[in-house]
Design a protein around this motif. Structure first.
Motif, PDB file in Angstrom:
ATOM      1  N   ASP A 243       0.826  -1.193   0.000  1.00  0.00           N
ATOM      2  CA  ASP A 243       0.000   0.000   0.000  1.00  0.00           C
ATOM      3  C   ASP A 243       0.874   1.262   0.000  1.00  0.00           C
ATOM      4  O   ASP A 243       2.100   1.183  -0.038  1.00  0.00           O
ATOM      5  CB  ASP A 243      -0.942  -0.022   1.213  1.00  0.00           C
ATOM      6  CG  ASP A 243      -2.061  -1.052   1.057  1.00  0.00           C
ATOM      7  OD1 ASP A 243      -2.512  -1.589   2.072  1.00  0.00           O
ATOM      8  OD2 ASP A 243      -2.453  -1.323  -0.101  1.00  0.00           O
ATOM      9  N   ASP A 244       0.243   2.419   0.121  1.00  0.00           N
ATOM     10  CA  ASP A 244       0.944   3.697  -0.037  1.00  0.00           C
ATOM     11  C   ASP A 244       1.251   4.371   1.296  1.00  0.00           C
ATOM     12  O   ASP A 244       1.233   5.597   1.402  1.00  0.00           O
ATOM     13  CB  ASP A 244       0.112   4.633  -0.908  1.00  0.00           C
ATOM     14  CG  ASP A 244      -1.292   4.846  -0.333  1.00  0.00           C
ATOM     15  OD1 ASP A 244      -1.703   4.070   0.555  1.00  0.00           O
ATOM     16  OD2 ASP A 244      -1.965   5.796  -0.768  1.00  0.00           O
ATOM     17  N   ALA A 245       1.532   3.599   2.323  1.00  0.00           N
ATOM     18  CA  ALA A 245       1.783   4.165   3.650  1.00  0.00           C
ATOM     19  C   ALA A 245       3.024   5.041   3.643  1.00  0.00           C
ATOM     20  O   ALA A 245       3.951   4.863   2.851  1.00  0.00           O
ATOM     21  CB  ALA A 245       1.918   3.052   4.678  1.00  0.00           C
ATOM     22  N   GLY A 246       3.051   6.005   4.575  1.00  0.00           N
ATOM     23  CA  GLY A 246       4.196   6.892   4.697  1.00  0.00           C
ATOM     24  C   GLY A 246       5.024   6.626   5.933  1.00  0.00           C
ATOM     25  O   GLY A 246       6.203   6.961   5.988  1.00  0.00           O
ATOM     26  N   VAL A 247       4.393   6.046   6.971  1.00  0.00           N
ATOM     27  CA  VAL A 247       5.067   5.785   8.240  1.00  0.00           C
ATOM     28  C   VAL A 247       4.776   4.357   8.670  1.00  0.00           C
ATOM     29  O   VAL A 247       3.620   3.905   8.613  1.00  0.00           O
ATOM     30  CB  VAL A 247       4.597   6.756   9.348  1.00  0.00           C
ATOM     31  CG1 VAL A 247       5.224   6.400  10.696  1.00  0.00           C
ATOM     32  CG2 VAL A 247       4.932   8.195   8.985  1.00  0.00           C
ATOM     33  N   LEU A 248       5.811   3.626   9.091  1.00  0.00           N
ATOM     34  CA  LEU A 248       5.631   2.339   9.745  1.00  0.00           C
ATOM     35  C   LEU A 248       5.865   2.548  11.227  1.00  0.00           C
ATOM     36  O   LEU A 248       6.887   3.106  11.642  1.00  0.00           O
ATOM     37  CB  LEU A 248       6.630   1.297   9.238  1.00  0.00           C
ATOM     38  CG  LEU A 248       6.617  -0.008  10.061  1.00  0.00           C
ATOM     39  CD1 LEU A 248       5.414  -0.867   9.689  1.00  0.00           C
ATOM     40  CD2 LEU A 248       7.900  -0.794   9.901  1.00  0.00           C
ATOM     41  N   LEU A 249       4.922   2.080  12.042  1.00  0.00           N
ATOM     42  CA  LEU A 249       5.046   2.102  13.499  1.00  0.00           C
ATOM     43  C   LEU A 249       4.953   0.672  13.990  1.00  0.00           C
ATOM     44  O   LEU A 249       3.990  -0.035  13.669  1.00  0.00           O
ATOM     45  CB  LEU A 249       3.943   2.958  14.114  1.00  0.00           C
ATOM     46  CG  LEU A 249       3.836   2.966  15.641  1.00  0.00           C
ATOM     47  CD1 LEU A 249       5.124   3.455  16.295  1.00  0.00           C
ATOM     48  CD2 LEU A 249       2.643   3.824  16.079  1.00  0.00           C
ATOM     49  N   THR A 250       5.950   0.228  14.752  1.00  0.00           N
ATOM     50  CA  THR A 250       5.919  -1.141  15.253  1.00  0.00           C
ATOM     51  C   THR A 250       6.529  -1.215  16.647  1.00  0.00           C
ATOM     52  O   THR A 250       7.120  -0.247  17.133  1.00  0.00           O
ATOM     53  CB  THR A 250       6.612  -2.110  14.271  1.00  0.00           C
ATOM     54  OG1 THR A 250       6.326  -3.456  14.648  1.00  0.00           O
ATOM     55  CG2 THR A 250       8.118  -1.884  14.228  1.00  0.00           C
ATOM     56  N   GLN A 251       6.374  -2.358  17.295  1.00  0.00           N
ATOM     57  CA  GLN A 251       6.805  -2.580  18.666  1.00  0.00           C
ATOM     58  C   GLN A 251       7.407  -3.978  18.765  1.00  0.00           C
ATOM     59  O   GLN A 251       7.725  -4.577  17.745  1.00  0.00           O
ATOM     60  CB  GLN A 251       5.645  -2.440  19.668  1.00  0.00           C
ATOM     61  CG  GLN A 251       4.532  -1.480  19.274  1.00  0.00           C
ATOM     62  CD  GLN A 251       3.642  -2.070  18.189  1.00  0.00           C
ATOM     63  OE1 GLN A 251       3.412  -3.277  18.166  1.00  0.00           O
ATOM     64  NE2 GLN A 251       3.150  -1.233  17.290  1.00  0.00           N
ATOM     65  N   LEU A 252       7.548  -4.518  19.978  1.00  0.00           N
ATOM     66  CA  LEU A 252       8.204  -5.814  20.146  1.00  0.00           C
ATOM     67  C   LEU A 252       7.324  -6.833  20.867  1.00  0.00           C
ATOM     68  O   LEU A 252       7.828  -7.719  21.542  1.00  0.00           O
ATOM     69  CB  LEU A 252       9.531  -5.634  20.899  1.00  0.00           C
ATOM     70  CG  LEU A 252      10.553  -4.717  20.220  1.00  0.00           C
ATOM     71  CD1 LEU A 252      11.794  -4.570  21.089  1.00  0.00           C
ATOM     72  CD2 LEU A 252      10.924  -5.231  18.830  1.00  0.00           C
TER      73      LEU A 252
END
Length: 309
Positions: A131-140
């Motif tokens: 997709d055209d996302a601009g930001v990836l936010l992730t955790q653990l």
């Protein structure tokens, strides 16, 4: 007409939060009578997706739920907040569960049981990254190999990559140069860097540890003492918002989601951190995880009230 902000893609955990509230936490082997109880959607990933959506972003969540009675709690909680559920997968077994205890001072302890979250796959992540996302936010809170895959793939596609390293875990050193922003609290920063982080000076040292390993910016949150943003150019000290703490659960998730949303909207990093700080401060004034996350208007009002007349 202004361009619509780029979407925020949140790869992470989803749980049902089973929370008890009592004046103090029990000692080992002790039984206490509590004051109240709640059962709501939670999980760091899901909470952060809700926060990004409430901040005004196009939030898309990538995660897994089971085939049990708890799955609708997660789906409904995300959907009601306006989160895109295209990449939320149903897998055999149980939905993740977090057991949370909150004392009279608003402090908490949490046992998170991943369950369905362990089924997150690289194929699921890759499909979402088309997709055209601009930001990836992730955790653990999801399996580490898949989380690291998401970070690498998002970096290669040119997304702004934000890692909330919670719960703290030893990471492959090759991951640090792939991060645009890392957002540990003082405990996580100390565990990751091996140095004490008790004040501004400790936070600056820890921030420079991340930068020396290739991360573009390190944001060390210091709970009631605000946060410290360290970049190659300068150090920004962001003061705390004076509030009465009721429940600190999900304050960090509100912070992370608002931060990602602000970055997706084109705000500079110091401004995004201030907006995130307002959201985190508001979250601690309310009970619960996802129910405590404020709206964009509420966060803006707090920021406006702190601007001198």
């Amino acid at each position: 007409m202004p361009a619509r902000p780029a979407p925020v893609l949140v790869v992470g955990s989803a749980t049902v939060d089973v929370t008890s509230f009592s004046q103090r936490l029990p000692q080992p082997g002790e039984t206490l009578l509590g004051d109240s109880f709640s059962l709501v959607m939670g999980g760091k990933g899901a909470n952060q997706a809700v926060a990004a959506a409430r901040a005004g972003a196009q939030a898309r969540f990538v995660g897994c739920v089971g085939e049990d009675m708890f799955a609708p709690v997660v789906r409904d909680g995300l959907g009601e907040a306006g989160v895109d559920l295209t990449h939320l997968r149903t897998v055999p077994g149980q939905t993740g569960v977090a057991h949370i205890r909150v004392d009279g001072a608003g402090e908490n302890d949490i046992v998170m049981v991943p369950l369905a979250n362990s089924a997150l796959s690289t194929a699921q992540i890759d499909e979402a990254l088309d997709d055209d996302a601009g930001v990836l936010l992730t955790q653990l809170e999801t399996p580490l190999p898949e989380t690291l895959h998401a970070i690498r793939a998002a970096h290669e596609q040119g997304l702004t990559v934000v890692l909330d390293p919670a719960p703290a875990a030893e990471l492959d050193p090759a991951i640090w140069p792939l991060l645009d922003v890392v957002t540990p609290n003082e405990t996580e920063a100390a565990l990751l860097t091996g140095m004490p982080v008790r004040d501004r000076e400790g936070a600056v040292r820890a921030g420079r540890w991340f930068l020396a390993r290739g991360t573009r910016a390190a944001l060390i949150t210091l709970a009631g003492a605000g946060s410290v943003l360290v970049t190659a150019q300068e150090v920004h000290e962001i003061p705390p918002h004076p509030v009465t703490v009721v429940d600190s659960t999900a304050a960090g998730d509100a912070f992370a989601g608002f931060l990602a949303a602000a970055l997706a909207d084109g705000e500079d990093l110091p401004s995004a951190v201030r907006r995130a700080g307002a959201a985190g401060a508001l979250a601690v004034t309310r009970r619960g995880a996802s129910p405590s996350i404020p709206s964009a208007d509420e966060a803006q009002r707090m920021l406006d009230e702190e601007v001198p007349a």
